[in-house]
Design a protein around this motif. Sequence first.
Motif, short mmCIF file in Angstrom:
data_model
loop_
_atom_site.label_atom_id
_atom_site.label_comp_id
_atom_site.label_asym_id
_atom_site.label_seq_id
_atom_site.Cartn_x
_atom_site.Cartn_y
_atom_site.Cartn_z
N GLY A 111 0.83 -1.21 0.00
CA GLY A 111 0.00 0.00 0.00
C GLY A 111 0.86 1.26 0.00
N ALA A 112 1.96 1.21 0.77
CA ALA A 112 2.86 2.36 0.82
C ALA A 112 3.47 2.62 -0.56
CB ALA A 112 3.95 2.12 1.85
N PHE A 113 3.91 1.52 -1.20
CA PHE A 113 4.55 1.69 -2.50
C PHE A 113 3.56 1.95 -3.62
CE2 PHE A 113 8.18 0.09 -0.28
CZ PHE A 113 9.22 0.78 -0.89
N TRP A 114 2.28 1.80 -3.32
CA TRP A 114 1.25 2.20 -4.28
C TRP A 114 0.83 3.64 -3.99
CZ3 TRP A 114 -4.10 -0.63 -4.95
CH2 TRP A 114 -4.66 -0.23 -6.15
N GLY A 115 0.80 3.99 -2.72
CA GLY A 115 0.36 5.33 -2.34
C GLY A 115 1.32 6.42 -2.78
N ARG A 116 2.63 6.12 -2.72
CA ARG A 116 3.63 7.14 -3.08
C ARG A 116 3.44 7.67 -4.50
NH1 ARG A 116 5.55 11.20 -3.00
NH2 ARG A 116 7.73 11.76 -3.21
N PRO A 117 3.36 6.81 -5.52
CA PRO A 117 3.20 7.37 -6.87
C PRO A 117 1.80 7.89 -7.17
CG PRO A 117 3.29 4.99 -6.99
CD PRO A 117 3.56 5.35 -5.57
N TRP C 12 10.16 1.19 -9.80
CA TRP C 12 10.61 1.13 -8.41
C TRP C 12 9.47 0.69 -7.49
CZ3 TRP C 12 14.15 1.02 -4.72
CH2 TRP C 12 13.85 1.51 -3.46
N TYR C 13 8.32 1.31 -7.64
CA TYR C 13 7.19 1.03 -6.75
C TYR C 13 6.62 -0.37 -7.00
CZ TYR C 13 7.71 6.02 -6.39
OH TYR C 13 8.23 7.26 -6.20
N VAL C 14 6.44 -0.70 -8.29
CA VAL C 14 5.84 -2.00 -8.62
C VAL C 14 6.76 -3.13 -8.16
CG1 VAL C 14 5.12 -3.51 -10.51
CG2 VAL C 14 4.50 -1.09 -10.54
N TRP C 15 8.06 -3.03 -8.46
CA TRP C 15 8.97 -4.14 -8.14
C TRP C 15 9.31 -4.20 -6.67
CZ3 TRP C 15 7.60 -7.12 -11.54
CH2 TRP C 15 7.46 -6.75 -12.87
N MET C 16 9.27 -3.07 -5.97
CA MET C 16 9.45 -3.11 -4.52
C MET C 16 8.28 -3.86 -3.88
SD MET C 16 12.22 -2.03 -3.22
CE MET C 16 11.99 -1.50 -1.52
N SER C 17 7.08 -3.67 -4.41
CA SER C 17 5.91 -4.36 -3.88
C SER C 17 5.99 -5.86 -4.12
CB SER C 17 4.63 -3.81 -4.52
OG SER C 17 4.49 -2.45 -4.24
N TYR C 18 6.21 -6.22 -5.38
CA TYR C 18 6.23 -7.65 -5.72
C TYR C 18 7.47 -8.34 -5.14
CZ TYR C 18 2.07 -7.36 -8.57
OH TYR C 18 0.78 -7.21 -8.97
N GLY C 19 8.58 -7.60 -5.10
CA GLY C 19 9.80 -8.16 -4.54
C GLY C 19 9.64 -8.50 -3.06
N ALA C 20 9.01 -7.59 -2.31
CA ALA C 20 8.78 -7.85 -0.88
C ALA C 20 7.92 -9.09 -0.69
CB ALA C 20 8.12 -6.64 -0.23
N CYS C 21 6.92 -9.25 -1.54
CA CYS C 21 6.04 -10.41 -1.43
C CYS C 21 6.82 -11.69 -1.70
CB CYS C 21 4.86 -10.29 -2.38
SG CYS C 21 3.79 -8.92 -1.95
N ALA C 22 7.69 -11.66 -2.71
CA ALA C 22 8.50 -12.85 -3.03
C ALA C 22 9.40 -13.19 -1.85
CB ALA C 22 9.31 -12.59 -4.29
N VAL C 23 10.03 -12.15 -1.26
CA VAL C 23 10.92 -12.38 -0.13
C VAL C 23 10.15 -13.01 1.04
CG1 VAL C 23 12.25 -11.18 1.66
CG2 VAL C 23 12.59 -10.60 -0.74
N VAL C 24 8.94 -12.47 1.30
CA VAL C 24 8.15 -12.98 2.42
C VAL C 24 7.74 -14.43 2.18
CG1 VAL C 24 5.87 -12.81 3.50
CG2 VAL C 24 7.32 -10.79 3.33
N VAL C 25 7.31 -14.74 0.96
CA VAL C 25 6.86 -16.12 0.66
C VAL C 25 8.02 -17.10 0.86
CG1 VAL C 25 6.22 -17.65 -1.23
CG2 VAL C 25 4.93 -15.54 -0.85
N VAL C 26 9.17 -16.76 0.29
CA VAL C 26 10.33 -17.66 0.41
C VAL C 26 10.79 -17.74 1.86
CG1 VAL C 26 12.74 -17.98 -0.25
CG2 VAL C 26 11.06 -17.31 -1.98
N GLY C 27 10.86 -16.57 2.52
CA GLY C 27 11.32 -16.52 3.90
C GLY C 27 10.42 -17.31 4.84
#
Lengths: 247, 150, 59
Positions: A111-117, C12-27
């Motif tokens: 949500g944060a990374f969606w809210g920023r842009p 940056w925003y899209v991949w930070m979101s999906y990247g965090a999800c991938a990290v959480v799933v694997v972790g």
Amino acid sequence: MAINWYHYASPATFHPLAGRLAAAFAWLAAALTAAGLWIGFVVAPTDATQGEAYRIIFIHVPTAWMAMFIYLVMAFWSALALGFNTRLSAMMAQSLAPTGALMALLALWTGAFWGRPTWGTYWAWDARMTSTLILLFLYLGVIALRNAIDDPRRADKACAVLTLVGAVNVPIIYFSVRWWNTLHQGASVSLTSAPKMATIMLTGMLVMTFACWFWCIAVALWRVQAIILERERGAGWVAALPAVRET
Amino acid sequence: MKARHRRFAWILVGLAALGVAVALVLNAFRSHLVFFFSPSQVIANEAPVGRPFRIGGLVQVGSIVRDTGSLTVRFVVTDTAKDVPVTYTGLLPDLFKEGKGVVAQGTLGPDGVFRATEVLAKHDENYMPPEAAAAIEQAHKGGQAKTLSR
Amino acid sequence: MAEFFAMGGYGWYVWMSYGACAVVVVGEALSVRARRRRALEDARLAAVDAPSRGAGAMP
């Protein structure tokens, strides 16, 4: 056909069943994730207002829904554990808390990374976001309480009470965008009105939601296996497990 | 007092404490978590005086005036009933557009102009491809043209 | 391909979101697996400590 629930409520019978179910749900989740990402990134068109930034919806909404839904499931198992004093229900509730906490964290993060842009800020103290943050803290509170009490049966009861009291937060999160002025927009999908999304976008979101759901089931079942082993350590059936005898 | 009774008492105390906490949270929601005030509320003096607050509404179409040579921008926030003029210096979010939602934080000057320190865009819950949006726009304009010519 | 990863400037925003999800799933998967292994190991030690009890409970 009558199902003998008491049979499956025994940790000894549920332990192997949980393993088989978890594997099936994990495979389903993987297949649905592949399909959902394909729809979300390749098939679904760009959004008229937000451009490509809207594609975060395919992960944000599923994690946010799961964060709320897992809490309700956790409350259900907690109520069963309190009412019928069943060990397995309490273990299920215990197993769901970390997964729920991670889903709440991901909902806030995405949500944060969606809210920023789109809105122009990573965070705002509006009712939707604040109540979701409270949800995360409720999950963390339940986990902390569990770890603070040595006797597992007493921890079960304490956590169940805390979980049930905290359940009031879930409807607050859900209806916050209607009850208060919030920065967060209203619901695009609800039971009472037609979806406010193009069909293909909605399809992608729903596929990702099922993927997320099945993954949460799989990981919670794996964790409950570990919890059963931890708590039934001294039992004869655990000692007789091939994995225990052979190692 | 038996151990069982004492435990029961502790559970009651805990429940009472949690109840108070919940009540406090709910109260906080009601009084402080009004994220923004509408222009009508601001005109009716319902917004807090003497401390910063947020104003929310739509950016009135045709009201955006950008200063040449600086980042200062003036626009009007409307809820279609009442309007409040806003001035702001800084970068605006991508989704800040005429006719779209906006939430601005700042203070209301004695001249009735809202001096914003932060401007956020508030978008709606509709998601559609650009072609669909264009079609809706077109249909909307067509409808307006028809009512005008009648 | 580069255009896809750029996400129209929102990469940056899209991949930070999906990247965090991938990290959480694997972790989460790794941490649960580690927890299960630890539990099995502890169960084995418990069975070694009380072999009569472990064997006696089985028919």
